[in-house]
Design a protein around this motif. Structure first.
Motif, short mmCIF file in Angstrom:
data_model
loop_
_atom_site.label_atom_id
_atom_site.label_comp_id
_atom_site.label_asym_id
_atom_site.label_seq_id
_atom_site.Cartn_x
_atom_site.Cartn_y
_atom_site.Cartn_z
N GLU A 308 0.84 -1.20 0.00
CA GLU A 308 0.00 0.00 0.00
C GLU A 308 0.87 1.25 0.00
O GLU A 308 0.57 2.22 -0.71
N PHE A 309 1.91 1.22 0.80
CA PHE A 309 2.80 2.38 0.88
C PHE A 309 3.57 2.59 -0.42
O PHE A 309 3.67 3.72 -0.92
N CYS A 310 4.11 1.53 -0.98
CA CYS A 310 5.04 1.64 -2.10
C CYS A 310 4.36 1.87 -3.45
O CYS A 310 5.00 2.35 -4.39
N PHE A 311 3.08 1.53 -3.59
CA PHE A 311 2.42 1.65 -4.88
C PHE A 311 1.48 2.85 -4.97
O PHE A 311 0.91 3.10 -6.03
N PHE A 312 1.32 3.58 -3.87
CA PHE A 312 0.43 4.73 -3.89
C PHE A 312 1.13 5.92 -4.55
O PHE A 312 2.24 6.28 -4.18
N ASP A 313 0.47 6.51 -5.54
CA ASP A 313 1.08 7.56 -6.36
C ASP A 313 1.09 8.89 -5.61
O ASP A 313 0.28 9.79 -5.88
N GLU A 314 1.99 9.01 -4.66
CA GLU A 314 2.13 10.20 -3.81
C GLU A 314 3.55 10.25 -3.29
O GLU A 314 4.03 9.30 -2.68
N PHE A 399 -8.47 9.71 -1.36
CA PHE A 399 -7.61 10.72 -2.00
C PHE A 399 -6.64 10.01 -2.93
O PHE A 399 -6.00 9.03 -2.54
N LYS A 400 -6.50 10.50 -4.16
CA LYS A 400 -5.71 9.82 -5.19
C LYS A 400 -4.22 10.14 -5.14
O LYS A 400 -3.43 9.48 -5.80
N GLY A 401 -3.84 11.13 -4.36
CA GLY A 401 -2.43 11.48 -4.26
C GLY A 401 -2.03 12.61 -5.20
O GLY A 401 -2.70 12.86 -6.22
N TRP A 402 -0.93 13.28 -4.85
CA TRP A 402 -0.43 14.39 -5.67
C TRP A 402 0.51 13.91 -6.77
O TRP A 402 1.07 14.71 -7.51
N GLY A 403 0.73 12.62 -6.88
CA GLY A 403 1.59 12.10 -7.93
C GLY A 403 3.06 12.15 -7.56
O GLY A 403 3.44 12.22 -6.39
N GLY A 404 3.91 12.09 -8.59
CA GLY A 404 5.36 12.10 -8.38
C GLY A 404 5.93 10.74 -8.06
O GLY A 404 7.13 10.62 -7.82
N TRP A 405 5.08 9.71 -8.06
CA TRP A 405 5.51 8.38 -7.61
C TRP A 405 4.90 7.31 -8.53
O TRP A 405 4.26 6.37 -8.10
N GLY A 406 5.14 7.44 -9.84
CA GLY A 406 4.56 6.50 -10.79
C GLY A 406 5.55 5.54 -11.40
O GLY A 406 5.15 4.57 -12.06
N ASP A 407 6.84 5.77 -11.20
CA ASP A 407 7.86 4.95 -11.84
C ASP A 407 7.97 3.59 -11.15
O ASP A 407 8.11 3.51 -9.93
N GLU A 408 7.93 2.53 -11.93
CA GLU A 408 7.98 1.17 -11.38
C GLU A 408 9.31 0.89 -10.68
O GLU A 408 9.38 0.05 -9.78
N ARG A 409 10.38 1.57 -11.08
CA ARG A 409 11.67 1.37 -10.42
C ARG A 409 11.63 1.85 -8.98
O ARG A 409 12.24 1.24 -8.09
#
Length: 430
Positions: A308-314, A399-409
């Motif tokens: 949950e922590f690592c895949f949330f786009d925030e 809440f969908k998150g502010w982004g910045g965290w979409g890279d699979e690496r």
């Protein structure tokens, strides 16, 4: 007889002078050499080179997990993480049932000086261990921490901080996509966030550092991996009041009886602009991000929510916790605190908060925090009842998150931080 002894005395005096001169010259040359050696910023010639390779924590496991290849500086810093705390000669024994303090920092030396000075005035600070976790290596930050004399100090450096990798992941890779580039058209690497933006190493380092630090403090450091009590977490722009440690000791003692469902104890309200209600009661509210503390039981719950922590786009760790991790626990996550703050956030150069013209508290190295007499002594009463704050504002599930965290690496590296101190079969559940 007098005419024979004078030359002999002169020769003896000359020999003594020459001997002293040679010893002085050798001493000066040695001092110059040592100063020149110690002035290097990247540990080119340091005691780190003498650390046995066995202390290089779980390197075989991380190789299997596919961690990025480390640079020389990254390896040296990781070895340094194995060094014992400083000031043990001054404070050989930690107090029984002490609360370890973890201060996590990046590169704001003007802020760090304020925090360190505030910590030096905290009642009881000499009884505990202060762990300083660095996101990257910066000489001025390092010197400030090395100058701390008021308690035991353990420094750790995030070895996979993007700030240590100028030419490859988790830093900036030559083939990385930038901004809103199309990976297929530009033949670049990277997956964008939900808003179409590609990763920024400086931004993702915030979440990476916090997660690496949590896993390392709770499960990786020999000084803390057996610690069952609370650990207090603060940042480089949190001013700590003199009564903070004693108040926190009281809160952690009262929590099982006054608020058994509370997950944590906080030194400050969730609202960073609040200084407390000044009531004669304790307050249970959502966990704040200023001066928060919890024990190993809560860490185990958090650790099990690695996906949950690592895949949330925030890109913010705290918003990630509020919006997806805490809601996944299946109930309200409360923290117990006093009615008057014992820590305040004074920074004004965060990435998305505190940049406005109002409420700026630090300029030119000067901090404006009103510390009153009541803030210098423990001021929480055991007979107080608990007021529960319901229907609180802020980030919540959905809440969908502010982004910045979409890279699979980044997702993979984040998950690997949760696995790096555990056996493969245990970690495969993430």
């Amino acid at each position: 007889m007098a005419t024979i002894k004078k030359p002999q005395l002169k020769v003896a005096a000359f020999r003594r002078f020459f001997s002293v001169f040679l010893l002085t010259l050798v001493g000066v040359l040695l001092l110059i050499f040592l100063l020149g050696t110690n002035s290097t910023s990247n540990f080119v010639s340091s005691p780190l080179d003498d650390i046995d390779e066995v202390s290089y924590t779980n390197s075989h496991l991380r190789e299997k997990l596919g961690f990025p290849e480390q640079s020389k500086l990254s390896i040296k810093l990781e070895k340094r993480n194995q060094l014992p705390p400083r000031n043990i000669d001054r404070y050989p024994n930690l107090a029984k049932d002490h609360i370890t303090i973890v201060l996590y920092v990046h590169n704001r030396p003007q802020y760090l000086r304020v925090v360190v000075e505030s910590l030096s005035q905290v009642v009881g600070i000499s009884e505990t261990l202060l762990v300083v976790s660095h996101d990257g290596y910066f000489e001025e930050m390092n010197k400030i921490v090395e100058g701390i004399k008021f308690c035991q100090v353990k420094q750790i450096f995030a070895p996979y901080s993007p700030h240590l990798f100028p030419n490859n992941f988790p830093g900036v890779s030559p083939n990385d996509c930038k901004d809103k580039e199309d990976a297929a058209k530009q033949h670049c690497e990277g997956k964008p966030d939900q808003y179409g933006n590609h990763r920024s190493p400086k931004i993702v380092s915030l979440k990476h550092h916090w997660w690496w630090m949590m896993n390392t403090v709770w499960d990786g450091l020999k000084e803390t991996c057996g610690h069952s009590g609370h650990i207090l977490f603060i940042e480089e722009d949190h001013f700590i009041f003199p009564n903070a440690y004693r108040n926190l000791q009281t809160l952690t003692e009262l929590k099982p009886y006054k608020c058994p469902d509370c997950y944590a104890a906080n030194l400050a309200p969730w609202d960073v602009n609040s200084r407390g209600e000044q009531w004669d009661s304790l307050i249970a509210e959502r966990m704040g991000n200023v001066g928060y503390s919890f024990n190993r039981t809560i860490w185990r719950k958090i650790h099990r929510k690695a996906r949950e922590f690592c895949f949330f786009d925030e890109y913010n760790w705290d918003i990630t916790m509020w919006a997806t991790v805490y809601p996944s626990f299946g109930g309200s996550v409360y923290s117990l605190r006093g009615p008057r703050t014992s820590a305040v956030h004074f920074g004004k150069c965060g990435l998305h908060q505190g940049q406005g013209e109002n409420k700026a508290c630090i300029d030119n190295g000067m901090v404006k925090v009103d510390v009153q007499e009541i803030d210098r002594i423990a001021n929480i009463k055991s007979q107080w009842q608990v007021q529960v704050s319901n229907n609180q504002a802020g980030y919540k599930a959905g809440f969908k998150g502010w982004g910045g965290w979409g890279d699979e690496r980044d997702h993979k590296l984040c998950l690997n931080f949760a696995r790096m101190y555990h056996a493969i079969d245990t970690a495969s559940t993430f």
